[in-house]
Design a protein around this motif. Structure first.
Motif, PDB file in Angstrom:
ATOM      1  N   LEU A  79     -31.063  44.025 -50.421  1.00  0.00           N
ATOM      2  CA  LEU A  79     -30.963  45.487 -50.494  1.00  0.00           C
ATOM      3  C   LEU A  79     -30.169  45.923 -51.720  1.00  0.00           C
ATOM      4  O   LEU A  79     -30.549  46.866 -52.421  1.00  0.00           O
ATOM      5  N   LEU A  80     -29.061  45.245 -51.981  1.00  0.00           N
ATOM      6  CA  LEU A  80     -28.230  45.602 -53.126  1.00  0.00           C
ATOM      7  C   LEU A  80     -28.927  45.321 -54.453  1.00  0.00           C
ATOM      8  O   LEU A  80     -28.559  45.892 -55.489  1.00  0.00           O
ATOM      9  N   THR A 126     -30.374  51.534 -53.798  1.00  0.00           N
ATOM     10  CA  THR A 126     -28.993  51.783 -54.181  1.00  0.00           C
ATOM     11  C   THR A 126     -28.827  53.140 -54.863  1.00  0.00           C
ATOM     12  O   THR A 126     -27.861  53.860 -54.606  1.00  0.00           O
ATOM     13  N   SER A 127     -29.774  53.489 -55.735  1.00  0.00           N
ATOM     14  CA  SER A 127     -29.688  54.803 -56.376  1.00  0.00           C
ATOM     15  C   SER A 127     -29.908  55.926 -55.379  1.00  0.00           C
ATOM     16  O   SER A 127     -29.304  56.996 -55.496  1.00  0.00           O
ATOM     17  N   ILE A 168     -35.934  44.891 -46.256  1.00  0.00           N
ATOM     18  CA  ILE A 168     -35.303  46.003 -46.964  1.00  0.00           C
ATOM     19  C   ILE A 168     -35.102  47.187 -46.033  1.00  0.00           C
ATOM     20  O   ILE A 168     -34.060  47.857 -46.070  1.00  0.00           O
ATOM     21  N   LEU A 169     -36.064  47.445 -45.181  1.00  0.00           N
ATOM     22  CA  LEU A 169     -36.012  48.632 -44.324  1.00  0.00           C
ATOM     23  C   LEU A 169     -34.919  48.540 -43.273  1.00  0.00           C
ATOM     24  O   LEU A 169     -34.232  49.531 -43.001  1.00  0.00           O
ATOM     25  N   PHE A 172     -30.090  50.908 -41.253  1.00  0.00           N
ATOM     26  CA  PHE A 172     -28.812  50.802 -40.550  1.00  0.00           C
ATOM     27  C   PHE A 172     -27.702  51.463 -41.350  1.00  0.00           C
ATOM     28  O   PHE A 172     -26.849  52.174 -40.787  1.00  0.00           O
ATOM     29  N   ILE A 173     -27.665  51.245 -42.659  1.00  0.00           N
ATOM     30  CA  ILE A 173     -26.643  51.891 -43.488  1.00  0.00           C
ATOM     31  C   ILE A 173     -26.813  53.405 -43.442  1.00  0.00           C
ATOM     32  O   ILE A 173     -25.832  54.159 -43.348  1.00  0.00           O
TER      33      ILE A 173
END
Length: 305
Positions: free
Chosen positions: A91-92, A98-99, A272-273, A278-279
């Motif tokens: 993900l990072l 991230t953007s 990725i999803l 969750f974040i």
């Protein structure tokens, strides 16, 4: 002694406790009987049940795509050693996600702060300042509460396109501020109006101007209501997808639109999803629990005199 007390109560024209219980309906007696520990256990079970999707999403984000394709998230309880942060590492490395998280913060924080500041000032003005047409202006603000967001999407999109704000972070912020202010003014005006007039008059006698009166007296007393408004506005803007989907482009889209784009482009890229979702969900939960006490105080303000 108890019988004598009951007789004296009945002689005085007041029914005894036993008589009151005898007149209660069966449903009322059942509710009174189970209002102790059984209800608490039931509420705890319901709360845990509502947490199941969140727990499942967290555990899914800690599994590899192969494990997620092989079985459900509950299998981690039998093989906890397979939990990994690999999905978060991927993900990072995803620039779009991230953007979009940064864009979400750039949209949510200013939209919340502006609504709280402007709504507080306007609420104080409508509650304690005299100016021509005050009541009519307040009625106009209240009338804006019934305007659906969907009605204004196309006209405001055309307006933002003409002035160069369409597809920008500023355009999304202004839309959220415009539709958040009517509720903010309505809520805070009614709360500020309950402040005792004597406090304001005493501050004015001490030489306090309107701005100092607002900062030193009204704002501290209105803290619970302001905190409740801030939580409502933050949750609405952070979780919004409709407005962001229309008014943002690829460079200004928030996390909700970015996740929707990932689903549309790549299909089942759950690695990725899952962590992204969750974040996106855990940040509003953290904000809510951080200001939980102020939120409850603001909701209950005025309920008990």
């Amino acid at each position: 002694m108890t019988a004598d007390a009951g007789s004296l109560t009945e002689a005085a024209g007041q029914p005894s406790e036993n008589a009151v219980k005898a007149k209660q309906s069966l449903g009322a007696r059942l509710v009174e009987g189970v209002s102790g520990g059984l209800v608490r256990v039931f509420l705890i079970v319901v709360g845990l049940f509502w947490l199941v999707p969140t727990i499942g999403l967290l555990l899914s984000s800690l599994r590899t795509p192969r494990d997620m394709a092989a079985g459900g998230w509950w299998e981690v309880f039998t093989e906890p050693s397979r939990l990994t942060f690999q999905s978060y590492e991927e993900l990072l490395k995803n620039g779009d996600i991230t953007s979009s998280l940064l864009n979400t913060a750039l949209i949510t924080v200013p939209a919340t702060v502006l609504v709280v500041i402007v709504g507080s000032l306007a609420g104080y003005a409508f509650a304690w300042m005299d100016f021509p047409g005050r009541d009519w202006w307040f009625l106009a603000v209240v009338g804006l509460l019934v305007v659906p967001v969907q009605v204004a999407l196309i006209p405001i999109a055309e307006l933002f396109g003409k002035i160069g704000l369409f597809g920008s972070v500023v355009g999304v912020i202004l839309f959220h501020v415009g539709f958040g202010l009517p509720f903010a003014v309505f809520l805070l005006r009614n709360f500020f109006a309950e402040i005792p007039r004597e406090l304001l008059e005493a501050a004015r006698l001490d030489g306090a101007g309107e701005l100092r009166l607002f900062v030193r007296v009204v704002m501290p007393l209105g803290g619970p209501a302001i905190a409740s408004l801030g939580i409502f506005q933050f949750l609405w803007v952070w979780n919004d997808m409709l407005v962001a989907l229309i008014f943002s482009d690829s460079g200004s889209q928030p996390i909700t639109v970015a996740l929707q784009t990932q689903v549309r482009q790549f299909g089942n890229n759950i690695d990725i999803l899952a962590p992204g979702a969750f974040i996106s969900m855990v940040v509003p939960l953290a904000v809510f629990f951080a200001f939980q006490r102020q939120f409850v105080s603001g909701v209950m303000a005025g309920a008990v005199k």
